[in-house]
Enzyme design. Structure first.
Site, PDB file in Angstrom:
ATOM      1  CE1 TYR B 109      39.921   2.668 109.961  1.00 32.86           C
ATOM      2  CE2 TYR B 109      39.262   3.982 107.840  1.00 32.86           C
ATOM      3  CZ  TYR B 109      39.392   2.755 108.580  1.00 32.86           C
ATOM      4  OH  TYR B 109      38.978   1.503 107.788  1.00 32.86           O
ATOM      5  NE  ARG B 158      37.863  -1.228 100.947  1.00 33.48           N
ATOM      6  CZ  ARG B 158      38.688  -2.009 101.759  1.00 33.48           C
ATOM      7  NH1 ARG B 158      39.447  -1.401 102.560  1.00 33.48           N
ATOM      8  NH2 ARG B 158      38.100  -3.312 102.082  1.00 33.48           N
ATOM      9  CG  HIS B 161      36.527  -2.404 105.840  1.00 36.73           C
ATOM     10  ND1 HIS B 161      36.321  -1.224 105.068  1.00 36.73           N
ATOM     11  CD2 HIS B 161      37.919  -1.776 106.381  1.00 36.73           C
ATOM     12  CE1 HIS B 161      36.908  -0.154 105.140  1.00 36.73           C
ATOM     13  NE2 HIS B 161      38.161  -0.591 105.814  1.00 36.73           N
ATOM     14  CG  HIS B 163      41.353  -2.179 108.990  1.00 41.89           C
ATOM     15  ND1 HIS B 163      42.152  -2.335 107.858  1.00 41.89           N
ATOM     16  CD2 HIS B 163      40.474  -1.320 108.606  1.00 41.89           C
ATOM     17  CE1 HIS B 163      41.742  -1.422 106.812  1.00 41.89           C
ATOM     18  NE2 HIS B 163      40.702  -0.945 107.512  1.00 41.89           N
TER      19      HIS B 163
HETATM   20 FE    FE Z   1      39.702   0.609 106.257  1.00 39.17          FE
END
Ligand code: FE
Lengths: 203, 237
Positions: B109, B158, B161, B163
């Site tokens: 991120y 994870r 995906h 958000h």
């Molecule tokens: Fe995430």
């Protein structure tokens, strides 16, 4: 007439730790402005609400996202589901968003809401608060009430939905005014003992 | 509107749709989740209403995450995500704020709290905000995110995906969720996705891949409808 078949609403997930800071602007926690460059509403008594969000052990939670929603100073919402929406204050948004700083602190600026009557019930002046954060798969929702309206608070159906010994927890505490503006405080303990934890409502 | 009652428009969450918490291997769910069950409350106007024209407050229109400016393209597989924002009665919801954020193709991120060792992509910020149109439609152009490990003891991964945060017409229709990709083996092991007990509800969080003949040769295309709580019509008892 066939009713349309209902489909499942999507499941809730945590907002996670990475909600983009770019999504925030300084005015987002100011409910008195309908847009960033709008003048604040001139109706109602301005107030500031401040508090700290804490997790288990009363440890402050940075980077939590809070959203605030309340009626205007006449008890109206600018929304089609309010029968009086046409008379709602056009200069009041009623919605705000803030995120907690490194000390877990948040603040909102608004004007004191008025209560309203609906289907056999009377709501005291109140504001709904939603907290989202990493580790909260479901947001937590609570409602805050104001010390000025003890009589109305005593009859409010939502405040009465919590046991009597917890009701005072949902009434904000008044602090010293800042520049002539009333200041209230409301700390949120996400998880704690039965008497410490903030009462939350189903959503 | 005289017989209008919020309880006619909002049914309780159906069984197994809400995540089951706390989650093993996700330590924060143990220290953030309230111990006491939430109190049931009567629904009133405050819960049934929400902000209208919120795009005046939150600037919208950033829906191209893949190309920040001409000649600067994010690394990764280009994809389009589009769909509709709908109520439980399948009616389109116009004017909903749709916020999207995601990791880059390496699973990182653009956020100061991401301590991962995966590389940052200077040409990918990874977030956008739009509002749904008259038919409830929204579209984002972005890149397919990478998977990333959860930095806890006994790490897990994870799956890729995206958000989503959606501000709909009512406080009760406010939704924060994640979209997953069809056929990824990590989906079955993801502790967050698997905290949804209903397999039907889990399937709703997986996007549908659009056939390449329809999507064309510029990007992979996915369809993802966002169904919010609440119905204009009165639900069956
Ligand atoms: Fe995430």
């Amino acid at each position: 007439m066939m009713k349309p078949p209902l489909q499942l609403p999507l499941s809730s997930h945590t907002i996670g730790p990475f909600f983009p800071p770019h999504f925030f602007s300084e005015a987002d926690n100011d409910l008195t402005r309908v847009s960033r460059d709008a003048a604040p509403t001139r109706s109602g008594t301005p107030y500031i609400l401040r508090g700290t969000v804490m997790k288990e052990g009363r440890i402050p939670v940075p980077n939590a996202i809070l959203e605030f929603w309340q009626a205007d100073s006449s008890g109206r919402f600018r929304h089609p589901l309010d029968p009086a929406h046409a008379e709602a204050d056009p200069d009041f948004l009623g919605w705000g968003r803030d995120w907690t700083d490194l000390e877990g602190c948040y603040s909102f600026r608004s004007v004191l809401p008025k209560g309203y009557a609906e289907i056999g019930t009377v709501r005291a002046p109140h504001a709904n608060l939603r907290v989202m954060g990493a580790g909260l798969m479901n947001p937590v929702c609570t409602t805050v009430f104001f010390p000025d309206f003890a009589l109305e608070n005593a009859k409010d159906p939502v405040l009465n939905a919590v046991p009597p010994e917890l009701r005072q927890r949902l009434v904000v505490a008044e602090r010293a005014p800042e520049n002539g503006v009333r200041v209230f405080s409301f700390d949120i303990l996400l998880r704690g003992s039965a008497e410490d934890e903030t009462p939350f409502f189903q959503d | 509107m005289s017989d209008w009652q919020p309880s006619n428009h909002f049914r309780p969450w159906p069984e197994g749709v809400e995540p089951s918490v706390p989650i093993e291997g996700y330590p924060n769910t143990w220290t953030f989740t309230p111990q006491r069950a939430a109190f049931p409350r009567p629904l009133t106007r405050t819960e049934a209403t929400g902000p209208t024209e919120l795009w005046r407050k939150l600037p919208c229109g950033d829906n191209n995450l893949a190309v920040l400016r001409p000649g600067r393209m994010a690394l990764g597989q280009f994809m389009r995500i589009s769909g509709r924002v709908l109520g439980e009665d399948s009616r389109p919801i116009p004017g909903a704020i749709v916020e999207l954020w995601q990791a880059n193709a390496a699973g990182r991120y653009a956020h100061s709290h991401d301590g991962s060792k995966a590389p940052v992509d200077p040409d990918f910020l990874g977030h956008g905000r739009v509002f749904s149109d008259e038919e409830g439609r929204y579209t984002f152009f972005t890149i397919k995110p990478g998977a990333y490990p959860v930095p806890v003891k006994d790490a897990w991964w994870r799956p890729p995906h995206v958000h989503f945060s959606v501000v709909g017409p009512s406080s009760l229709s406010r939704l924060v969720t994640q979209m997953y990709f069809p056929g990824d083996p990590l989906n079955e092991w993801d502790r967050i996705l698997q905290s949804i007990h209903s397999s039907v509800a889990r399937a709703r969080l997986v996007a549908r891949q659009i056939h390449p003949s329809e999507a064309g040769d510029t990007f992979l295309a996915y369809h993802f409808d966002i169904v919010l709580r609440g119905a204009l019509a009165t639900p069956e008892a």
